[in-house]
Design an enzyme around this catalytic site. Structure first.
Site, PDB file in Angstrom:
ATOM      1  N   ASP A   2       0.764  -1.127  -0.083  1.00  0.00           N
ATOM      2  CA  ASP A   2       0.161   0.082  -0.112  1.00  0.00           C
ATOM      3  C   ASP A   2       0.823   1.222  -0.018  1.00  0.00           C
ATOM      4  O   ASP A   2       2.163   1.255   0.343  1.00  0.00           O
ATOM      5  CB  ASP A   2      -0.962  -0.070   1.052  1.00  0.00           C
ATOM      6  CG  ASP A   2      -0.150  -0.167   2.405  1.00  0.00           C
ATOM      7  OD1 ASP A   2       0.757  -0.672   2.580  1.00  0.00           O
ATOM      8  OD2 ASP A   2      -0.441   0.626   3.498  1.00  0.00           O
ATOM      9  N   GLU A   3       0.259   2.391  -0.432  1.00  0.00           N
ATOM     10  CA  GLU A   3       0.864   3.753  -0.319  1.00  0.00           C
ATOM     11  C   GLU A   3       2.375   4.035  -0.612  1.00  0.00           C
ATOM     12  O   GLU A   3       3.155   4.253   0.252  1.00  0.00           O
ATOM     13  CB  GLU A   3       0.556   4.241   1.157  1.00  0.00           C
ATOM     14  CG  GLU A   3      -0.878   4.165   1.599  1.00  0.00           C
ATOM     15  CD  GLU A   3      -0.917   4.684   3.015  1.00  0.00           C
ATOM     16  OE1 GLU A   3      -1.809   5.802   2.997  1.00  0.00           O
ATOM     17  OE2 GLU A   3      -0.347   4.430   3.856  1.00  0.00           O
ATOM     18  N   VAL A   4       2.712   3.590  -1.785  1.00  0.00           N
ATOM     19  CA  VAL A   4       4.024   3.493  -2.303  1.00  0.00           C
ATOM     20  C   VAL A   4       4.187   4.933  -2.968  1.00  0.00           C
ATOM     21  O   VAL A   4       3.483   5.397  -3.619  1.00  0.00           O
ATOM     22  CB  VAL A   4       4.493   2.431  -3.501  1.00  0.00           C
ATOM     23  CG1 VAL A   4       6.172   2.608  -3.616  1.00  0.00           C
ATOM     24  CG2 VAL A   4       4.067   1.192  -2.956  1.00  0.00           C
TER      25      VAL A   4
END
Lengths: 534, 507
Positions: free
Chosen positions: B300-302
């Site tokens: 997630d959320e790279v």
């Protein structure tokens, strides 16, 4: 715990004691002092303390001695806070080049007030001079000693070798406001005595000095009255959900030993449903058309029996609770039930109140005030009593709680010359995600239109933790460290305002509370060296 | 998990009804009556049915019997009842357990028998005089969704082992069956790896005290197993990995400011062979330490800004023909990682971004939906994920770390996980959901009251029939359930004004 450097070498040669006048920018250096004292001078010179040798005792000049329980108990308590929760490492002696601090001597200057109860004008000021080998804590009264011991304990930390360490320091301190309170609500949910005592501990860590005990309300009547035992027999949640006279005594004494006043609130004429169960005819029967509906409203203000009951009841309260003030409530009185009741309608006519039920409320409150004066007590009321134009006797304290335009309300109340307590921005039961303590911290209690004389009428404030959704399971992490923000606002100088600096100190302070057994919740991501273990 | 092992049957040959309303979560089928039977603790026993596939010696059940005996009656000594008083009533003196399929030593084994014991324990009540009773009751029960999870975050704040074990207890009481252990993240790396011990030495808050040793992990897994709970561990990459950096030099991407490295680091560096060698070794360890078939790989959320700043990565992008699409680089990383993990015979769960960014994943990948609104509403996301034939887990409406004033459990409770447009086949792909307790503002001081009984609302939504949605009915039972939790020593917070016979006492 992390130790930060001082970065003020230029003064080193001048004095052994380095004076730093609490510059806000570097205040975080003060090891998590909370609330920040009035003036702190700190030297980079370190002293070490050894648990085996260190001793807190009475200075020979002190008016108090070993017979002063309040101090003896405090000495023992603070020794434990300082040393008791750490594992003692007996580090290699050679790493301890620092000179030793062997004693803290406490000197009370005026009549100590050892056996007294604290009150609104109690002197809590103190000065603390930390220098090897003997530190001196000086205060006019025991109350200042208690505050100074807390500060002293906050100055001590363990260095990376595990050595107890303190900087040479000179602290002069006194509170900005004399009334710094926490409201707990034991009616929506019963709180076990242990939870109340734990709250008093945490209050002392934050230099709060008033426990506002909202003891009864609609939902339950846990206060066990000697004169009217049926009130709690019938009105408590269960017979085990009561505060016996002994419980109350324990709370009051535990608070006294920490310099905390206990102000009970018996809220009338509204918020009184639970009184009805154990006291027949006290509440107003509501009508549905011409017949009684079976439900009850506020206290019935038109009966003589009501006032004879209240006289006896508050006579008891005035002897059970030593504080000069009783909180009489007076908030949120609903008029529908009074309106529905034909006897009350008749009474209104007789008295010429028309249909203005506020006048009836005023009539009730005034009679109640008279009762309170007869028992020689002072009154605190919620703001509605003032708003509804009750003729208040001078000195009645008005507690401002309605959030909308609370600054205006402060102006109005103080313009009339009445003392004010601020709570409106500090309803801690309203929770939200994230760092809401900043919001509480940023409140300035004197930020209202008024003369400087008006401002002096603000005697302080209270953080309120109402109990609809709070009981012993979640009270502590919900109250701390959020209430600490209010604690510093009410204690420290007006210009101590940086929330960045506060964050740093408060993080250290919350870990200290956790170490001392108070499950204060985290401010944000991170850790304490001593985690709370369930 | 085999469907057949997931239902259970609770038939009390001699049985009563007052307390049945205290059940949480509500069973699929229940018939109860006013006829009540006393239970005398000293006489009562749990027994295996003669034809049960599980028999004495089955540690999961033997231990569960002991645990539930203590939960029911406390560990006090119980007097034998006066024989005269006893003769009048037909008493319940045993609960006979019949297990159809064996599996005592397997991992998610015997969950149904465990759940049956929990239900039984919730049926027993006590009269004011202190006698235990149970009403004649017939229950048939099975969960609506097979994956009923709870996420704890031990990176933002370290949670002592006792907090985790305590959570597993309450999970069992509310029939959760997956502990999603968000073990590490940016702030700290508490998992003590034996192949890379430097990770905790340099990446934990305190390498002596704020870590989970191999022994701790084993203990959590076994404690969970005994309660029919799987441990799904998450090692989130390539983002959320700041804490990996200090103990694994070269693993994270160096960020650049202009032409110079800025000294800060971004996500895992996806262009180096050494990265994949590291991940191979690391996940080989993780695969053997955590017995569950599934691993959670995060994803997630790279944040692409650091990758963008790095000239080596820019070169790599060009070489690979990725253009400026850093999602392609992310896909490249994730795909390589998935290949590694598949080779170890593991399945995997990932956060929804992996799907949103169109990473090519194996068809048996499970996608966890966590974003409430963006890029689409979570219901739409469920539709899209299942339309692409992936299995889905729902978490978006169940972020319990987000708190508000008042009874916010109701909102949590009223979520219907299958209220999206889709075919029955699509709906069948939603295997369950997870309540998430992220740790930014949560540690052991406030975890328990923040989690319970609010997570109970999710537990019932995932267990009980879709039709069980009446809030009044739920409020009463949930309030009773929270009092039962207090009785069992769990610091569960109140739902509204009121009281419990036994309140929580500070120790």
């Amino acid at each position: 715990m992390e130790q930060r450097g001082w970065g003020l070498p230029r003064l080193l040669g001048l004095l052994a004691l380095l004076a730093v006048q609490v510059p806000r920018s570097s205040a975080s250096s003060y090891m998590g002092l909370w609330p920040l004292p009035l003036s702190v001078e700190m030297s980079p010179r370190l002293l070490r303390l050894s648990p085996e040798n260190f001793h807190i005792g009475h200075d020979s000049s002190s008016t108090a001695g070993p017979s002063c329980t309040i101090l003896q108990e405090a000495f023992r308590r603070y020794y434990d806070y300082i040393f008791g929760f750490y594992k003692w490492h007996r580090g290699p002696a050679k790493s301890h080049a620092a000179p030793e601090l062997e004693q803290l001597l406490v000197s009370v200057v005026l009549d100590s007030q050892c056996n007294a109860f604290p009150n609104v004008s109690s002197d809590e000021s103190y000065s603390l001079l930390v220098k090897g080998p003997v530190a001196i804590l000086k205060a006019n009264r025991v109350w200042g000693v208690l505050r100074g011991l807390e500060t002293f304990s906050q100055l001590i930390y363990q260095d990376s070798y595990g050595t107890f360490t303190i900087n040479e320091s000179n602290i002069v301190d006194s509170p900005r406001f004399p009334h710094r309170g926490i409201l707990i609500d034991t009616a929506r949910h019963y709180l076990p005595v242990k939870t109340i005592l734990k709250t008093l501990d945490a209050m002392a860590f934050n230099k709060f000095n008033v426990l506002h005990w909202h003891i009864v309300d609609d939902q339950s009547f846990p206060y066990q009255s000697i004169t009217f035992p049926q009130l709690s027999n019938k009105g408590s949640y269960s017979l085990s959900h009561v505060y016996t006279p002994n419980d109350v005594r324990i709370v009051i004494e535990y608070a006294r030993l920490r310099g905390i006043r206990v102000i009970p609130e018996f809220d009338t004429p509204g918020h009184a449903q639970s009184w009805g169960k154990g006291q027949k005819d006290l509440l107003t029967p509501c009508y549905h058309g011409h017949t009684q509906s079976g439900t009850f409203g506020p206290i019935n203000p038109i009966l003589n029996t009501t006032y004879s009951f209240l006289s006896k009841f508050f006579n008891e309260i005035s002897t059970v609770f030593p504080d000069h003030f009783i909180h009489l409530g007076g908030d949120e009185v609903e008029f529908q039930c009074w309106e529905s009741n034909p006897d009350i309608q008749k009474f209104m006519q007789q008295k010429g109140f028309g249909t203005d039920f506020k006048k009836l409320e005023v009539f009730y409150i005034q009679k109640l005030f008279n009762i309170i004066s007869t028992v020689n007590k002072g009154s605190i009321v919620w703001q509605e009593v003032f708003d509804n134009n009750v003729k208040l006797q001078p000195g009645v304290v008005v507690q401002v709680w309605k959030y909308g335009d609370y600054a205006k309300e402060q102006s109005r109340v103080t313009a009339e010359g009445f003392p004010v307590l601020l709570s409106a921005p500090w309803y801690l039961d309203y929770i939200s995600y994230g760092q809401d303590w900043v919001k509480y911290y940023n409140v300035e209690p004197l930020d209202f239109d008024g003369t400087s004389k008006q401002k002096t009428l603000v005697i302080g404030g209270e953080a309120c933790l109402w109990g609809e959704y709070v009981d012993a399971t979640n009270l502590t992490p919900r109250l701390w460290p959020r209430a600490s923000a209010v604690g510093e606002r009410l204690w420290s100088r007006q210009d101590v305002r940086s929330s960045q600096d506060a964050y740093k100190r408060l993080t250290v302070h919350r870990c200290r509370m956790v170490r001392r057994g108070v499950a204060a919740e985290p401010l944000f991501t991170g850790y304490c060296n001593h985690e709370d273990r369930v | 998990m085999a469907g057949s092992a997931l239902w259970f049957f609770l038939l009390l040959a001699a049985a009563l009804a007052g307390r049945a309303t205290a059940l949480w979560p509500w069973p699929q089928y229940i018939q109860t009556s006013d006829l009540r039977y006393p239970i005398f603790p000293h006489n009562f026993q749990f027994q295996y049915h003669v034809s049960s596939a599980a028999q004495p010696g089955c540690s999961v059940l033997d231990e569960a019997f002991q645990r539930y005996r203590d939960l029911l009656f406390g560990s006090d000594f119980w007097h034998r009842p006066d024989p005269a008083e006893k003769q009048h009533t037909l008493e319940i003196n045993s609960l006979v357990i019949h297990v159809a399929t064996p599996g005592c030593d397997q991992l998610p084994s015997l969950e149904s028998a465990e759940n049956c014991l929990e239900t039984f324990s919730q049926l027993v009540w006590r009269s004011p005089e202190g006698t235990f009773f149970i009403n004649k009751t017939e229950i048939e029960d099975f969960p609506r969704f097979p994956h009923r999870g709870l996420l704890l975050d031990t990176s933002r704040h370290y949670l002592p082992l006792s907090s985790i074990l305590n959570t597993l207890d309450v999970m069992a009481y509310s029939k959760f069956n997956v502990f999603h252990w968000h073990m590490v993240d940016d702030p700290s790396f508490p998992y003590e790896s034996f192949t890379f011990p430097e990770l905790t030495r340099k990446g934990s808050y305190n390498p002596a005290t704020h870590i989970y040793t191999a022994q701790d992990v084993k203990e959590v897994i076994e404690y969970a197993r005994l309660r029919g709970i799987r441990v799904l561990v998450e090692f989130d990459t390539p983002g959320h990995t700041q804490s990996w950096g200090p103990g694994a030099p070269g693993l994270l991407t160096p960020c650049y400011s202009g032409s110079q490295p800025s000294g800060t680091f971004g996500p895992v560096n996806p262009i180096l062979n050494s990265t994949y060698e590291f991940m191979s070794t690391f996940f080989l360890e993780v695969s053997s330490v955590f017995p569950d078939f599934y691993l959670h790989l995060g994803g997630d959320e790279v944040d692409f800004s650091c990758w963008k700043s790095n000239p080596d990565i820019q070169d790599f992008m060009k070489k690979k023909g990725f253009g400026n699409d850093f999602k392609k680089l992310e896909s490249f990383y994730i795909q390589t990682l998935l290949d590694i993990v598949s080779a170890y015979g593991k399945g995997y769960v990932v956060w929804q971004e992996v799907f949103d960014n169109k990473v090519k994943v194996r068809p048996d990948t499970i996608i966890q939906v966590w974003r409430e609104e963006a890029p689409v509403s979570y219901m739409k996301e469920l539709e899209l994920v299942t339309n692409a034939s992936f299995r889905a887990l729902l978490s978006a409406p169940w972020y319990l770390n987000h708190i508000t004033y008042g009874p916010d459990w109701e909102k949590v409770y009223m979520v219907e996980p299958l209220a999206f447009d889709g075919t029955p086949e699509q709906k069948a792909l939603v295997i369950g959901g997870e309540a998430c307790m992220w740790g930014e503002y949560v540690d052991s001081t406030n975890l328990v009251p923040r989690l319970w009984p609010r997570a109970g609302a999710v537990a019932e939504r995932l267990w009980s029939s879709k039709l069980v949605t009446n809030l009044d009915f739920a409020s009463k039972r949930l309030a009773d359930f929270r009092c039962e939790l207090l009785r069992r020593g769990i610091q569960a917070q109140p739902l509204n004004v009121g009281y419990c016979e036994q309140e929580f006492e500070e120790t």
